[in-house]
Design an enzyme around this catalytic site. Sequence first.
Site, short mmCIF file in Angstrom:
data_model
loop_
_atom_site.label_atom_id
_atom_site.label_comp_id
_atom_site.label_asym_id
_atom_site.label_seq_id
_atom_site.Cartn_x
_atom_site.Cartn_y
_atom_site.Cartn_z
N ASP A 101 0.85 -1.18 0.00
CA ASP A 101 0.00 0.00 0.00
C ASP A 101 0.89 1.25 0.00
O ASP A 101 2.11 1.15 0.06
CB ASP A 101 -0.97 -0.02 1.18
CG ASP A 101 -0.26 0.03 2.54
OD1 ASP A 101 0.97 0.16 2.56
OD2 ASP A 101 -0.96 -0.05 3.56
N SER A 102 0.29 2.41 -0.07
CA SER A 102 1.06 3.64 -0.31
C SER A 102 1.45 4.38 0.96
O SER A 102 2.30 5.26 0.93
CB SER A 102 0.24 4.60 -1.17
OG SER A 102 -0.90 5.04 -0.44
N GLY A 103 0.81 4.03 2.08
CA GLY A 103 0.98 4.82 3.29
C GLY A 103 -0.16 5.79 3.50
O GLY A 103 -0.28 6.40 4.56
N GLY A 104 -1.01 5.97 2.51
CA GLY A 104 -2.09 6.94 2.59
C GLY A 104 -3.11 6.63 3.66
O GLY A 104 -3.68 7.54 4.26
N PHE A 105 -3.35 5.34 3.93
CA PHE A 105 -4.36 4.98 4.92
C PHE A 105 -4.02 5.56 6.29
O PHE A 105 -4.91 5.84 7.10
CB PHE A 105 -4.50 3.46 5.02
CG PHE A 105 -5.45 3.02 6.10
CD1 PHE A 105 -6.81 3.22 5.98
CD2 PHE A 105 -4.97 2.41 7.26
CE1 PHE A 105 -7.69 2.83 6.98
CE2 PHE A 105 -5.84 2.02 8.27
CZ PHE A 105 -7.20 2.22 8.12
N ASP A 155 -2.74 8.54 -2.11
CA ASP A 155 -4.00 9.24 -2.32
C ASP A 155 -4.34 10.03 -1.05
O ASP A 155 -3.80 9.77 0.02
CB ASP A 155 -5.13 8.27 -2.65
CG ASP A 155 -5.25 7.13 -1.64
OD1 ASP A 155 -4.27 6.83 -0.95
OD2 ASP A 155 -6.34 6.53 -1.54
N GLN A 197 -11.41 7.48 -5.03
CA GLN A 197 -11.88 8.08 -3.78
C GLN A 197 -13.20 8.81 -4.04
O GLN A 197 -13.69 8.84 -5.15
CB GLN A 197 -10.82 9.01 -3.21
CG GLN A 197 -9.59 8.30 -2.65
CD GLN A 197 -9.89 7.48 -1.40
OE1 GLN A 197 -10.96 7.58 -0.79
NE2 GLN A 197 -8.94 6.64 -1.01
N GLY A 224 -11.06 4.03 0.55
CA GLY A 224 -11.83 4.89 1.42
C GLY A 224 -13.03 4.26 2.08
O GLY A 224 -13.86 4.96 2.65
N CYS A 318 -6.88 -27.80 6.06
CA CYS A 318 -5.67 -27.09 6.52
C CYS A 318 -4.89 -27.94 7.51
O CYS A 318 -5.39 -28.93 8.07
CB CYS A 318 -6.05 -25.75 7.13
SG CYS A 318 -6.70 -25.83 8.83
N CYS A 321 -6.62 -28.32 11.04
CA CYS A 321 -7.77 -29.22 11.10
C CYS A 321 -7.37 -30.68 10.92
O CYS A 321 -8.04 -31.58 11.43
CB CYS A 321 -8.82 -28.80 10.07
SG CYS A 321 -9.68 -27.27 10.53
N HIS A 346 -5.69 -21.84 9.98
CA HIS A 346 -7.05 -22.23 9.58
C HIS A 346 -7.81 -21.06 8.97
O HIS A 346 -8.46 -21.21 7.92
CB HIS A 346 -7.83 -22.78 10.77
CG HIS A 346 -9.28 -22.91 10.47
ND1 HIS A 346 -9.81 -23.96 9.75
CD2 HIS A 346 -10.33 -22.06 10.72
CE1 HIS A 346 -11.11 -23.78 9.59
NE2 HIS A 346 -11.46 -22.63 10.16
#
Length: 408
Positions: A101-105, A155, A197, A224, A318, A321, A346
């Site tokens: 991701d870009s860091g924008g969050f 963004d 956005q 967003g 898995c 399990c 799991h």
Amino acid sequence: MSLAEVGDTMSSMSYRIVSKAQRARHGLLRLPHSDVKTPVFMPVGTQGTMKGVLPEQLIEMDCRILLCNTYHLGHRPGHELVKKAGGVHKMMNWPRSILTDSGGFQMVSLSKLMTLDEQGVNFESPHTGEMTLLTPEKSIEIQEDLGADIVMQLDHVVHVLTTGPIVEEAMERSVRWLDRCFETHERDDQALFPIIQGGLNLEIREKCVEEMSKRAKVGIAIGGLSGGESKDQFWRVVAKCCEMLDRTRPDLPRYVMGVGFAVDLVICSLLGADMFDCVYPTRTARFGTALVRDGGLLPLTQNQFKKDFRPIDDECECYTCKNHTRAYIHSIAGKEAVASSLVSIHNLQFQLQLMNRVRDAIDADRVEQFLNEFLEEQFPKRDVPQWVRDASEYMGYKLYRSEDPLAN
């Protein structure tokens, strides 16, 4: 894989639709480190690690792509060090695809620690207190050093419930910042995704889709969301964006950011979305809760599982399990770190298998039947949320009423 070899694959970095069923698509996204079948759930390894799960275990699940966090890796250990290690693939020993991701969050999650203007975002590090300026150019520089297959534009993210002129201003700034990202981005072995956005305003979302889809090359994201909006608002934004992209750029995979609940994954996939990520399966596992078909959640810390010698899910293949019981996990949950690992394995397998089921339903053109079967599993009391019913009606799928028998 050398940079020259990766560069050779760039010409074939693409997305193609394998089959369709109404709005839903089964696609194949070709990336330098792996081919990814969509719809796909991407587990989140924030700092270059899946908490409590080894890369080899993810490969055993046939996980093809995971997500790492630019902001956190940029701070610790630092993108320069990751580059010296040979990139995040080599550093974490992961041979398949990675999205960063870009860091924008962090504009939302660390909003008390940041200021923003046209140049970029000033963050106060929650680790050191140091101020850092993150610009579109710097975000791309960090992501190029990390070396992911898919990188995201920086963004302007505002909280999803924000209203007023700032929503359109942030959308327009995101478009301008995307242009700066493309001007900076030099690696031809990475796909740069724009991010749509516009908050909950469908008209602003439409404008953003028009601008972003003109610029997108390999894929596009819907950002967003998953920040506190109602589910009714959530699905309508996803539906509107997918509907517009069907008209403007049906060739692009659509990544809905931050989605991880099973019901959300299914409904968004049927609306036409292709990619998803969330910390939910591993975070939930750390609290001793397993994701299951029957009722959705299994809180293994509860005393009812003390003498339950069944696996978490009889139908799951898995490692957990196959080898451990509910009683064993109950006895160590909250006491031993291995409990989180076992439930994480799991839960991740559950999410990946759910996406397999969606793709199989699309291939067989039996989506309505799958949807009813899935909802019967998740809501055994037949208390299907109204937003799910509304979204299903919008897509033209019949959900059997609570007093009616489900499909045979």
